[in-house]
Design a protein around this motif. Structure first.
Motif, short mmCIF file in Angstrom:
data_model
loop_
_atom_site.label_atom_id
_atom_site.label_comp_id
_atom_site.label_asym_id
_atom_site.label_seq_id
_atom_site.Cartn_x
_atom_site.Cartn_y
_atom_site.Cartn_z
N LEU A 72 38.37 48.44 16.42
CA LEU A 72 37.70 47.42 17.21
C LEU A 72 37.37 47.93 18.61
O LEU A 72 38.03 48.83 19.13
CB LEU A 72 38.57 46.18 17.31
CG LEU A 72 39.14 45.63 16.00
CD1 LEU A 72 39.85 44.31 16.24
CD2 LEU A 72 38.06 45.47 14.96
N VAL B 22 37.00 41.50 10.75
CA VAL B 22 37.95 42.46 11.29
C VAL B 22 39.36 42.15 10.77
O VAL B 22 39.64 41.05 10.30
CB VAL B 22 37.95 42.44 12.83
CG1 VAL B 22 36.57 42.78 13.36
CG2 VAL B 22 38.42 41.08 13.37
N ARG C 218 42.19 43.79 19.54
CA ARG C 218 42.87 42.88 18.61
C ARG C 218 43.67 41.82 19.36
O ARG C 218 43.65 40.65 19.03
CB ARG C 218 43.80 43.65 17.67
CG ARG C 218 43.14 44.15 16.41
CD ARG C 218 44.16 44.52 15.35
NE ARG C 218 45.12 45.51 15.82
CZ ARG C 218 44.93 46.81 15.83
NH1 ARG C 218 43.78 47.30 15.39
NH2 ARG C 218 45.86 47.64 16.26
N ARG D 109 39.26 47.86 11.31
CA ARG D 109 40.39 47.98 12.23
C ARG D 109 40.04 48.70 13.53
O ARG D 109 40.77 48.60 14.50
CB ARG D 109 41.55 48.71 11.55
CG ARG D 109 42.09 47.97 10.34
CD ARG D 109 43.35 48.62 9.79
NE ARG D 109 43.76 47.99 8.54
CZ ARG D 109 44.85 48.31 7.85
NH1 ARG D 109 45.64 49.28 8.31
NH2 ARG D 109 45.14 47.70 6.72
N GLU E 94 43.62 32.22 13.57
CA GLU E 94 43.55 33.68 13.59
C GLU E 94 42.93 34.21 12.30
O GLU E 94 42.07 35.10 12.33
CB GLU E 94 44.94 34.25 13.79
CG GLU E 94 44.96 35.77 13.95
CD GLU E 94 46.34 36.30 14.25
OE1 GLU E 94 46.78 37.22 13.53
OE2 GLU E 94 46.99 35.80 15.20
N TRP F 91 49.11 42.64 8.11
CA TRP F 91 47.72 42.52 8.55
C TRP F 91 47.12 41.22 8.04
O TRP F 91 47.43 40.77 6.94
CB TRP F 91 46.89 43.69 8.03
CG TRP F 91 47.20 44.99 8.70
CD1 TRP F 91 48.07 45.94 8.26
CD2 TRP F 91 46.66 45.46 9.93
NE1 TRP F 91 48.12 46.99 9.14
CE2 TRP F 91 47.26 46.72 10.18
CE3 TRP F 91 45.75 44.96 10.85
CZ2 TRP F 91 46.95 47.48 11.31
CZ3 TRP F 91 45.45 45.70 11.98
CH2 TRP F 91 46.05 46.95 12.20
N LEU G 164 43.22 41.63 11.82
CA LEU G 164 44.01 41.24 12.98
C LEU G 164 45.50 41.33 12.67
O LEU G 164 45.89 41.62 11.54
CB LEU G 164 43.64 39.83 13.43
CG LEU G 164 42.20 39.62 13.90
CD1 LEU G 164 41.95 38.16 14.25
CD2 LEU G 164 41.86 40.52 15.08
N SER G 165 46.30 41.05 13.67
CA SER G 165 47.76 41.13 13.58
C SER G 165 48.17 42.58 13.32
O SER G 165 47.68 43.48 13.98
CB SER G 165 48.30 40.16 12.53
OG SER G 165 49.70 40.02 12.68
N ALA H 49 39.37 36.23 11.98
CA ALA H 49 39.29 37.53 11.33
C ALA H 49 38.18 37.55 10.28
O ALA H 49 37.44 38.53 10.14
CB ALA H 49 40.64 37.87 10.68
N GLU I 68 43.01 37.86 18.95
CA GLU I 68 44.07 36.99 18.45
C GLU I 68 44.39 35.89 19.46
O GLU I 68 44.56 34.72 19.09
CB GLU I 68 45.33 37.81 18.16
CG GLU I 68 45.19 38.73 16.96
CD GLU I 68 46.28 39.78 16.90
OE1 GLU I 68 47.30 39.63 17.62
OE2 GLU I 68 46.13 40.77 16.16
N ASP J 190 33.57 43.70 19.95
CA ASP J 190 34.20 42.71 19.07
C ASP J 190 34.82 41.57 19.89
O ASP J 190 34.82 40.42 19.45
CB ASP J 190 35.26 43.39 18.20
CG ASP J 190 34.65 44.37 17.22
OD1 ASP J 190 33.86 43.93 16.37
OD2 ASP J 190 34.94 45.57 17.33
#
Length: 300
Positions: free
Chosen positions: A267, A241, A128, A265, A232, A258, A243-244, A236, A132, A271
């Motif tokens: 990952l 997916v 992640r 989630r 971002e 999120w 992220l954050s 996603a 990001e 990815d």
């Protein structure tokens, strides 16, 4: 045409180590200047900080005008150095390579491109962080420099880069920089308003996902930055997916929301590789649009 050639040179050559081992990178020189100004003038005054930053921006613009007078070759070379597509992809792929080898190596490599604590990250958190960073730096390191190069030539590019560098060094909400660095932080926000949203549009367009624009608009404001949330959120969506989310800074857990909360989630390094591919797809679309515009102008 100058921007097109600069983008192509950067994509082909990236950041040749043999050059920067011998001479300092322009971003390093900017950082040294900002560090000196910080040490010399930072006494916690917003007025002084604003004046120092205004002088820095004026100097960058004047230097850009001076260098532009040397001709298009100089403009192309400096543009290629200050656009960071290939180096961004290399740093992102390094995290994937490290994570393939071991979790410890993945943590070490992602620690080079994120500011959060990495010691307690699991594999999904490492991935992640890399994704990001890929999305945010696509906007800051590629789309925004190209945008301001197109809009303002070399002066525009140098003003953007010195502002972005200043924000990364003194644009923090800490006791030392809350007042002195406020002008740099706010001007950086302003300069990134259009590029950040353009980055989101390009990411979605490169993946044929115009349907995801509504979700991006809903998720982008969740980010603590007024601009970073746009690329971002778009990344996603195209990767499917989440992220954050919660992460740790300086030993303190931050319960961030999120982005794309329904996304996957768990990952992996795969990815991260997909995100690197998304960076190139987005770059290719931007490059194609600018090249097409240059050809149309030439014909007309």
């Amino acid at each position: 045409m100058t921007v097109v050639i600069a983008m192509l040179l950067d994509a082909l050559l990236g950041e040749p180590d043999w050059i920067w081992r011998r001479v300092p990178h322009p971003a390093v020189l900017m950082g040294r200047a900002i560090g000196w100004l910080d040490e010399r003038f930072n006494r916690g005054s917003m007025i002084v900080g604003g004046a120092v930053f205004a002088a820095l921006v004026a100097a960058a613009g004047a230097l850009g005008l001076l260098l532009s007078a040397l001709g298009p070759v100089v403009e192309i070379l400096i543009g290629a150095v200050l656009i960071a597509q290939k180096s961004l992809v290399q740093h992102v792929r390094a995290v994937a390579s490290g994570l393939r080898f071991s979790l410890a190596e993945g943590r070490r490599n992602v620690g080079m491109i994120v500011g959060r604590d990495t010691g307690g990250m699991d594999r999904a958190a490492v991935a992640r962080g890399a994704i990001e960073s890929a999305a945010e730096n696509l906007s800051d390191g590629v789309i925004a420099p190209v945008f301001w190069f197109l809009v303002g030539g070399l002066p525009g590019l140098l003003i953007y880069k010195v502002t972005n560098t200043a924000d990364s060094m003194i644009g923090y909400r800490t006791a030392r920089y809350e007042r002195f660095g406020k002008a740099a932080a706010r001007f950086d926000d302003l300069l990134n308003v259009v590029p950040a949203r353009l980055s989101a549009v390009l990411i979605l367009a490169a993946h044929f996902r115009p349907d995801a624009w509504g979700a991006v608009r809903a998720d982008a404001p969740k980010h603590r930055s007024p601009n970073a949330g746009w690329p971002e959120a778009a990344m996603a969506q195209v990767l499917g997916v989440a992220l954050s989310g919660p992460r740790t800074y300086d030993g303190q857990m931050r319960d961030y929301p999120w982005v794309n909360i329904g996304g996957r989630r768990m990952l992996t390094h795969e990815d991260i590789d997909r995100a690197a591919g998304a960076l190139w797809r987005t770059w290719a679309l931007l490059f194609g649009l600018i090249a097409a515009g240059v050809m149309i102008i030439a014909v007309v």
